[in-house]
Motif scaffolding. Structure first.
Motif, PDB file in Angstrom:
ATOM      1  N   SER A 255       7.056  -2.261   3.105  1.00 24.08           N
ATOM      2  CA  SER A 255       6.033  -1.271   2.782  1.00 24.08           C
ATOM      3  C   SER A 255       4.747  -1.537   3.555  1.00 24.08           C
ATOM      4  O   SER A 255       4.115  -0.611   4.082  1.00 24.08           O
ATOM      5  CB  SER A 255       5.762  -1.287   1.278  1.00 24.08           C
ATOM      6  OG  SER A 255       4.725  -0.408   0.951  1.00 24.08           O
ATOM      7  N   LYS A 256       4.362  -2.800   3.631  1.00 28.52           N
ATOM      8  CA  LYS A 256       3.155  -3.165   4.372  1.00 28.52           C
ATOM      9  C   LYS A 256       3.309  -2.821   5.855  1.00 28.52           C
ATOM     10  O   LYS A 256       2.379  -2.314   6.478  1.00 28.52           O
ATOM     11  CB  LYS A 256       2.866  -4.658   4.207  1.00 28.52           C
ATOM     12  CG  LYS A 256       2.349  -5.056   2.835  1.00 28.52           C
ATOM     13  CD  LYS A 256       2.191  -6.559   2.741  1.00 28.52           C
ATOM     14  CE  LYS A 256       1.855  -7.111   1.388  1.00 28.52           C
ATOM     15  NZ  LYS A 256       1.630  -6.255   0.286  1.00 28.52           N
ATOM     16  N   LYS A 257       4.476  -3.078   6.422  1.00 31.65           N
ATOM     17  CA  LYS A 257       4.718  -2.756   7.829  1.00 31.65           C
ATOM     18  C   LYS A 257       4.629  -1.251   8.071  1.00 31.65           C
ATOM     19  O   LYS A 257       4.072  -0.811   9.082  1.00 31.65           O
ATOM     20  CB  LYS A 257       6.087  -3.278   8.266  1.00 31.65           C
ATOM     21  CG  LYS A 257       6.125  -4.779   8.430  1.00 31.65           C
ATOM     22  CD  LYS A 257       7.517  -5.228   8.862  1.00 31.65           C
ATOM     23  CE  LYS A 257       7.601  -6.728   9.051  1.00 31.65           C
ATOM     24  NZ  LYS A 257       8.940  -7.156   9.486  1.00 31.65           N
ATOM     25  N   ALA A 258       5.155  -0.473   7.146  1.00 33.35           N
ATOM     26  CA  ALA A 258       5.080   0.988   7.277  1.00 33.35           C
ATOM     27  C   ALA A 258       3.628   1.454   7.203  1.00 33.35           C
ATOM     28  O   ALA A 258       3.202   2.325   7.973  1.00 33.35           O
ATOM     29  CB  ALA A 258       5.921   1.658   6.193  1.00 33.35           C
ATOM     30  N   THR A 259       2.866   0.862   6.300  1.00 32.99           N
ATOM     31  CA  THR A 259       1.449   1.211   6.162  1.00 32.99           C
ATOM     32  C   THR A 259       0.682   0.858   7.432  1.00 32.99           C
ATOM     33  O   THR A 259      -0.141   1.652   7.908  1.00 32.99           O
ATOM     34  CB  THR A 259       0.827   0.469   4.958  1.00 32.99           C
ATOM     35  OG1 THR A 259       1.507   0.880   3.768  1.00 32.99           O
ATOM     36  CG2 THR A 259      -0.659   0.756   4.832  1.00 32.99           C
ATOM     37  N   ILE A 260       0.963  -0.305   7.992  1.00 32.59           N
ATOM     38  CA  ILE A 260       0.315  -0.726   9.234  1.00 32.59           C
ATOM     39  C   ILE A 260       0.617   0.271  10.353  1.00 32.59           C
ATOM     40  O   ILE A 260      -0.275   0.682  11.091  1.00 32.59           O
ATOM     41  CB  ILE A 260       0.749  -2.157   9.615  1.00 32.59           C
ATOM     42  CG1 ILE A 260       0.146  -3.160   8.629  1.00 32.59           C
ATOM     43  CG2 ILE A 260       0.358  -2.491  11.053  1.00 32.59           C
ATOM     44  CD1 ILE A 260       0.757  -4.546   8.701  1.00 32.59           C
ATOM     45  N   GLN A 261       1.869   0.675  10.458  1.00 34.60           N
ATOM     46  CA  GLN A 261       2.253   1.618  11.505  1.00 34.60           C
ATOM     47  C   GLN A 261       1.546   2.960  11.318  1.00 34.60           C
ATOM     48  O   GLN A 261       1.055   3.558  12.276  1.00 34.60           O
ATOM     49  CB  GLN A 261       3.773   1.816  11.515  1.00 34.60           C
ATOM     50  CG  GLN A 261       4.258   2.645  12.680  1.00 34.60           C
ATOM     51  CD  GLN A 261       3.934   2.020  14.021  1.00 34.60           C
ATOM     52  OE1 GLN A 261       4.264   0.864  14.267  1.00 34.60           O
ATOM     53  NE2 GLN A 261       3.276   2.757  14.887  1.00 34.60           N
ATOM     54  N   GLU A 262       1.461   3.428  10.078  1.00 38.48           N
ATOM     55  CA  GLU A 262       0.784   4.692   9.801  1.00 38.48           C
ATOM     56  C   GLU A 262      -0.704   4.613  10.150  1.00 38.48           C
ATOM     57  O   GLU A 262      -1.268   5.557  10.725  1.00 38.48           O
ATOM     58  CB  GLU A 262       0.962   5.073   8.339  1.00 38.48           C
ATOM     59  CG  GLU A 262       2.363   5.510   7.990  1.00 38.48           C
ATOM     60  CD  GLU A 262       2.537   5.789   6.500  1.00 38.48           C
ATOM     61  OE1 GLU A 262       1.530   6.002   5.797  1.00 38.48           O
ATOM     62  OE2 GLU A 262       3.689   5.793   6.048  1.00 38.48           O
ATOM     63  N   LEU A 263      -1.337   3.501   9.798  1.00 33.69           N
ATOM     64  CA  LEU A 263      -2.754   3.329  10.125  1.00 33.69           C
ATOM     65  C   LEU A 263      -2.962   3.291  11.641  1.00 33.69           C
ATOM     66  O   LEU A 263      -3.896   3.913  12.161  1.00 33.69           O
ATOM     67  CB  LEU A 263      -3.300   2.046   9.495  1.00 33.69           C
ATOM     68  CG  LEU A 263      -3.632   2.108   8.016  1.00 33.69           C
ATOM     69  CD1 LEU A 263      -3.901   0.701   7.475  1.00 33.69           C
ATOM     70  CD2 LEU A 263      -4.836   2.994   7.779  1.00 33.69           C
ATOM     71  N   GLN A 264      -2.098   2.568  12.345  1.00 35.69           N
ATOM     72  CA  GLN A 264      -2.215   2.501  13.797  1.00 35.69           C
ATOM     73  C   GLN A 264      -2.041   3.885  14.419  1.00 35.69           C
ATOM     74  O   GLN A 264      -2.799   4.270  15.310  1.00 35.69           O
ATOM     75  CB  GLN A 264      -1.181   1.533  14.366  1.00 35.69           C
ATOM     76  CG  GLN A 264      -1.496   0.087  14.076  1.00 35.69           C
ATOM     77  CD  GLN A 264      -0.386  -0.852  14.512  1.00 35.69           C
ATOM     78  OE1 GLN A 264       0.782  -0.488  14.558  1.00 35.69           O
ATOM     79  NE2 GLN A 264      -0.752  -2.085  14.828  1.00 35.69           N
ATOM     80  N   ASP A 265      -1.050   4.619  13.965  1.00 35.26           N
ATOM     81  CA  ASP A 265      -0.820   5.963  14.495  1.00 35.26           C
ATOM     82  C   ASP A 265      -2.014   6.876  14.219  1.00 35.26           C
ATOM     83  O   ASP A 265      -2.444   7.631  15.094  1.00 35.26           O
ATOM     84  CB  ASP A 265       0.450   6.577  13.890  1.00 35.26           C
ATOM     85  CG  ASP A 265       1.719   5.866  14.335  1.00 35.26           C
ATOM     86  OD1 ASP A 265       1.677   5.104  15.330  1.00 35.26           O
ATOM     87  OD2 ASP A 265       2.756   6.062  13.676  1.00 35.26           O
ATOM     88  N   PHE A 266      -2.550   6.796  13.006  1.00 40.75           N
ATOM     89  CA  PHE A 266      -3.698   7.623  12.650  1.00 40.75           C
ATOM     90  C   PHE A 266      -4.905   7.292  13.530  1.00 40.75           C
ATOM     91  O   PHE A 266      -5.588   8.195  14.028  1.00 40.75           O
ATOM     92  CB  PHE A 266      -4.050   7.418  11.167  1.00 40.75           C
ATOM     93  CG  PHE A 266      -5.198   8.270  10.717  1.00 40.75           C
ATOM     94  CD1 PHE A 266      -4.993   9.596  10.371  1.00 40.75           C
ATOM     95  CD2 PHE A 266      -6.478   7.754  10.649  1.00 40.75           C
ATOM     96  CE1 PHE A 266      -6.059  10.396   9.959  1.00 40.75           C
ATOM     97  CE2 PHE A 266      -7.545   8.542  10.250  1.00 40.75           C
ATOM     98  CZ  PHE A 266      -7.331   9.859   9.902  1.00 40.75           C
TER      99      PHE A 266
END
Length: 67
Positions: A51-62
Motif C-alpha cells: 500500500s505504501k509503495k502504491a501511495t508513493i507511486q501515486e504521489l510521484q505521478d501527481f
C-alpha cells in the motif's frame, strides 16, 4: 487551452514532505519484515508495504504532472 492549474510552492513543499515520510515508512516496514517470525504479522506488514509503495507511486505521478 490547457485547463490544468499548477501547484502553489507551499503545496509542492507539502507534497514533497508527504512523499519523504512515505518513503521512510516504506523503508522501515521493509526492514522490519525480515525480523518478524509471526506469519500473520508478516502478511499484514507486506500488505502495508504494498500500500505504501502504491501511495508513493501515486504521489510521484501527481507531482510529475503538476510541476
Amino acid at each position: 487551452m490547457e485547463n490544468r492549474s499548477k501547484l502553489a510552492p507551499h503545496e509542492t513543499l507539502e507534497l514533497h514532505e508527504l512523499l519523504t515520510t512515505s518513503v521512510l515508512a516504506a523503508k522501515k516496514t521493509n526492514a522490519t519484515l525480515s525480523m518478524v517470525n509471526d506469519q500473520e504479522l508478516k502478511n499484514f506488514l507486506q500488505c502495508s508495504l504494498d500500500s505504501k509503495k502504491a501511495t508513493i507511486q501515486e504521489l510521484q505521478d501527481f507531482l510529475k504532472q503538476n510541476l
